[in-house]
Structures are given as structure tokens and as C-alpha cells.
Design a protein around this motif. Structure first.
Motif, short mmCIF file in Angstrom:
data_model
loop_
_atom_site.label_atom_id
_atom_site.label_comp_id
_atom_site.label_asym_id
_atom_site.label_seq_id
_atom_site.Cartn_x
_atom_site.Cartn_y
_atom_site.Cartn_z
N LEU A 45 0.82 -1.21 0.00
CA LEU A 45 0.00 0.00 0.00
C LEU A 45 0.86 1.26 0.00
CD1 LEU A 45 -2.93 -0.90 2.44
CD2 LEU A 45 -2.94 -0.83 -0.06
N LEU A 46 1.96 1.24 0.73
CA LEU A 46 2.82 2.42 0.76
C LEU A 46 3.46 2.67 -0.59
CD1 LEU A 46 4.08 4.70 2.41
CD2 LEU A 46 5.94 3.13 3.01
N ALA A 47 3.99 1.61 -1.22
CA ALA A 47 4.60 1.77 -2.55
C ALA A 47 3.56 2.22 -3.57
CB ALA A 47 5.24 0.46 -2.99
N PHE A 48 2.35 1.65 -3.49
CA PHE A 48 1.28 2.04 -4.41
C PHE A 48 0.89 3.50 -4.22
CE2 PHE A 48 -3.34 2.63 -4.88
CZ PHE A 48 -3.46 2.43 -6.25
N SER A 49 0.72 3.93 -2.98
CA SER A 49 0.32 5.31 -2.71
C SER A 49 1.42 6.29 -3.11
CB SER A 49 -0.02 5.49 -1.23
OG SER A 49 1.09 5.17 -0.41
N GLN A 50 2.69 5.91 -2.96
CA GLN A 50 3.78 6.77 -3.39
C GLN A 50 3.79 6.94 -4.91
OE1 GLN A 50 7.25 4.93 -1.67
NE2 GLN A 50 7.11 6.14 0.21
N GLY A 51 3.64 5.82 -5.62
CA GLY A 51 3.57 5.90 -7.08
C GLY A 51 2.36 6.68 -7.55
N SER A 53 0.77 9.15 -5.94
CA SER A 53 0.93 10.58 -5.69
C SER A 53 1.87 11.22 -6.70
CB SER A 53 1.44 10.81 -4.27
OG SER A 53 2.71 10.22 -4.10
N ILE A 54 2.94 10.52 -7.07
CA ILE A 54 3.88 11.06 -8.06
C ILE A 54 3.18 11.19 -9.42
CG2 ILE A 54 5.97 10.57 -9.37
CD1 ILE A 54 7.13 9.28 -6.89
N ALA A 55 2.49 10.13 -9.84
CA ALA A 55 1.81 10.15 -11.14
C ALA A 55 0.75 11.24 -11.20
CB ALA A 55 1.20 8.78 -11.43
N CYS A 56 -0.05 11.36 -10.15
CA CYS A 56 -1.13 12.36 -10.15
C CYS A 56 -0.56 13.79 -10.13
CB CYS A 56 -2.04 12.14 -8.95
SG CYS A 56 -3.10 10.70 -9.12
N SER A 57 0.53 14.01 -9.41
CA SER A 57 1.13 15.33 -9.38
C SER A 57 1.65 15.73 -10.75
CB SER A 57 2.26 15.37 -8.35
OG SER A 57 2.88 16.64 -8.32
N ILE A 58 2.34 14.82 -11.43
CA ILE A 58 2.89 15.12 -12.76
C ILE A 58 1.77 15.27 -13.79
CG2 ILE A 58 4.32 14.21 -14.62
CD1 ILE A 58 6.08 12.92 -12.49
N LEU A 59 0.80 14.39 -13.77
CA LEU A 59 -0.30 14.46 -14.73
C LEU A 59 -1.16 15.70 -14.48
CD1 LEU A 59 -1.35 10.70 -14.87
CD2 LEU A 59 -0.01 11.98 -16.54
N GLY A 91 -9.96 11.33 -14.98
CA GLY A 91 -8.98 10.72 -15.89
C GLY A 91 -7.58 10.73 -15.31
N THR A 92 -7.22 11.82 -14.63
CA THR A 92 -5.89 11.92 -14.03
C THR A 92 -5.71 10.86 -12.95
OG1 THR A 92 -5.76 14.29 -14.47
CG2 THR A 92 -4.33 13.42 -12.74
N TRP A 93 -6.71 10.69 -12.09
CA TRP A 93 -6.58 9.71 -11.01
C TRP A 93 -6.66 8.29 -11.53
CZ3 TRP A 93 -5.04 10.53 -6.11
CH2 TRP A 93 -5.00 11.87 -5.68
N VAL A 94 -7.47 8.05 -12.57
CA VAL A 94 -7.52 6.71 -13.15
C VAL A 94 -6.17 6.36 -13.79
CG1 VAL A 94 -8.55 5.35 -15.02
CG2 VAL A 94 -10.01 6.70 -13.52
N ALA A 95 -5.58 7.32 -14.51
CA ALA A 95 -4.26 7.09 -15.09
C ALA A 95 -3.21 6.87 -14.00
CB ALA A 95 -3.87 8.27 -15.98
N GLY A 96 -3.32 7.63 -12.89
CA GLY A 96 -2.40 7.43 -11.78
C GLY A 96 -2.53 6.04 -11.18
N PHE A 97 -3.78 5.56 -11.03
CA PHE A 97 -3.99 4.20 -10.53
C PHE A 97 -3.40 3.17 -11.50
CE2 PHE A 97 -6.99 5.95 -7.51
CZ PHE A 97 -6.98 5.04 -6.48
#
Length: 289
Positions: A45-51, A53-59, A91-97
Motif C-alpha cells: 500500500l505504501l509503494a502504491f500510494s507513493q507511485g 501521488s507522483i503520477a497524479c502530481s505530474i499528470l 482521468g488523471t486519477w484513473v491514469a495514476g492508478f
């Protein structure tokens, strides 16, 4: 709403990425995980949440540049609507997931000399090195190269559009000077956003690419100071962006001041409402029924 989403992504990055990583670097262990079921789940969960947050911030930064492009270049088109903004947020959060979901499988707890570490291990379903290299390439393309290209192109068009815009009629010298200053600020802000993104995230992706496709770090691995420098620079981009926009944009400064005024005004109003009125305070000698 997109600005709020951008701030949420930065906040998640600061809390979920910066704090655990810095604590792990200082202590030399991943003290929040162990080989129990709870430790395995915490690692994933920690690795997933870190990835995420990074993806959503950049997108979100990319979507924000896209919205500004349509507002400046096509001001008459009603493209930025509530429904459109909600779609972009979803769309941003789906892409981040989608980008971070593989980490739910790859993140595993390994024990080294009796100490538990949460690491990325793609076995046994995938080839460990090949899968790690593919994920590195995907991250580099979709979370660095492509967003950087889109942001650079959009802000270049925005800057060119603003610079080529002419004031209607015969503008007074003062108005002309103000207009020129605004154009310069737009150019500086556009250049600062692009350069900050390119510089801050470059070292982190370079470390991952060299680790997967070069023997530079094969002997002793990536040094801790190089990893930490890339980590701090990449995550520092969120803090830098929060400074760039208020510095070069008067609208951001005005909006921030209005937000602070409304916040303190509401706080002062609440305090005033809770203060006892003069007619409610009993005078000395009066009985309170």
C-alpha cells in the motif's frame, strides 16, 4: 478544481513519499514493514500510494498546462466547463492508478540479516530484471518525457500568443508598460515551469535508467547520496511550483490574498458571534433567573 487536484497531489507526495523515505534513509531500515501479513500489506500500500501521488502530481501539472493553453489561445471556446474539469480530474486519477497498480504486485518484503526491507521484486510472475526495466521505460516515457514535451510546447504557444497580442486602440504609455511587464512575467513563468520540471525529475529517472541499462552501478549499486539527491530534487518540484506561480502571476497573488482574507474574516466572524453581547452580561447586583 484542477488547481485543487494539483495541490492534493503535492500534499500526498509530501506526506506519503517524503516522510517515510527520509525516515528510512536516516534509520537505515524500513521500520514500518515486517514479514507478517500486515507488514506485507503495508509495503504494497505504501509503494502504491507513493507511485500514485507522483503520477497524479505530474499528470495534474500537464492538465493544468492544457487548461491554460485553451484559456489563452482559444478564449472564445467554452472548453473549460465543470463537466470537462471533472472528467480531467477522474482521468488523471484513473491514469495514476493504472501507472502505480503494478506496484501492488511487485512490492514485497525481503529480509536481509534479520532486517525487513520493502523492495521491488517482479518474480515469480515476471522476469525480475526485464520487468523492472520495462516499468522504468514506461515511467520515463509517460511520467517525464511525454509530460515535459507537452508542457514545453503548450507554454511556448501560450508565451508566443501573449507576447504577440496587441492592446486595442492607442494605449497610454503607462498601460503599454504594464502590458509589457505582464508579457515578460508570462514568458518568465513559462520558462521557469518547464525548466523546473525538466531539472528536478531528470536525476531520479537517470538513476533508474542507469541502474537498469548500464553497468555503472553494477559493482556497488547506486550511492545513497545520489539516490537521495534525485529523490529530493524530484519531490522538491512540488514546492518549487508553489513558489513559481505566485512570484510571476499577479492573479495567483491576488487569489491567495483573497483566500487568506476570507479565511481570517470567517474566523473573526465566528469569534465575534461567540463573544457575549453587552445586554447578555448581568450587571452587579442583578439576579440571573
Amino acid at each position: 478544481p484542477t488547481n485543487f487536484q494539483f495541490q492534493v497531489g503535492d500534499l500526498l507526495m509530501a506526506t506519503l513519499n517524503m516522510i517515510p523515505t527520509i525516515v528510512g534513509e536516516i534509520r537505515g531500515t524500513h521500520s514500518w514493514v515486517n514479514d507478517s501479513l500486515f507488514g506485507q500489506i503495508s509495503c504494497k500500500l505504501l509503494a502504491f500510494s507513493q507511485g500514485l501521488s507522483i503520477a497524479c502530481s505530474i499528470l495534474s501539472l500537464t492538465v493544468l498546462a492544457l487548461e491554460r493553453f485553451f484559456v489563452v489561445v482559444f478564449p472564445l471556446l467554452n472548453i473549460i466547463t465543470i463537466k470537462g474539469t471533472l472528467r480531467s480530474i477522474i482521468g488523471t486519477w484513473v491514469a495514476g492508478f493504472a501507472f502505480s497498480s503494478p506496484l501492488l504486485y511487485a512490492s514485497k518484503v525481503h529480509i536481509y540479516d534479520g532486517v525487513a526491507f520493502c523492495i521491488e521484486d517482479w518474480a515469480p510472475a515476471f522476469h525480475p530484471k526485464r520487468a523492472h526495466a520495462i516499468y522504468t521505460i514506461v515511467s520515463f516515457v509517460f511520467l517525464y518525457s511525454l509530460p515535459l514535451l507537452i508542457i514545453a510546447v503548450l507554454y511556448s504557444v501560450i508565451a508566443a500568443k501573449v507576447w504577440s497580442r496587441r492592446s486595442p486602440g492607442n494605449a497610454a504609455p503607462t498601460n503599454h508598460r504594464v502590458s509589457q511587464e505582464c508579457r515578460k512575467n508570462v514568458l518568465k513563468m513559462s520558462l521557469a515551469v518547464v525548466l523546473a520540471f525538466a531539472f528536478c525529475w531528470f536525476l531520479m529517472h537517470l538513476n533508474m535508467l542507469l541502474g537498469d541499462f548500464s553497468d555503472v552501478f553494477e559493482a556497488c549499486g547506486i550511492s545513497n547520496w545520489l539516490q537521495m539527491t534525485g529523490f529530493l530534487l524530484g519531490h522538491g518540484n512540488s514546492a518549487i511550483n508553489c513558489c513559481i506561480y505566485p512570484i510571476f502571476s499577479q492573479e495567483y497573488r491576488r487569489g491567495f490574498k483573497q483566500s487568506m482574507k476570507s479565511l481570517f474574516w470567517k474566523h473573526a466572524s465566528l469569534q465575534k458571534d461567540h463573544e457575549p453581547r453587552a445586554e447578555d452580561i448581568p450587571l452587579q447586583g442583578h439576579l440571573i433567573n
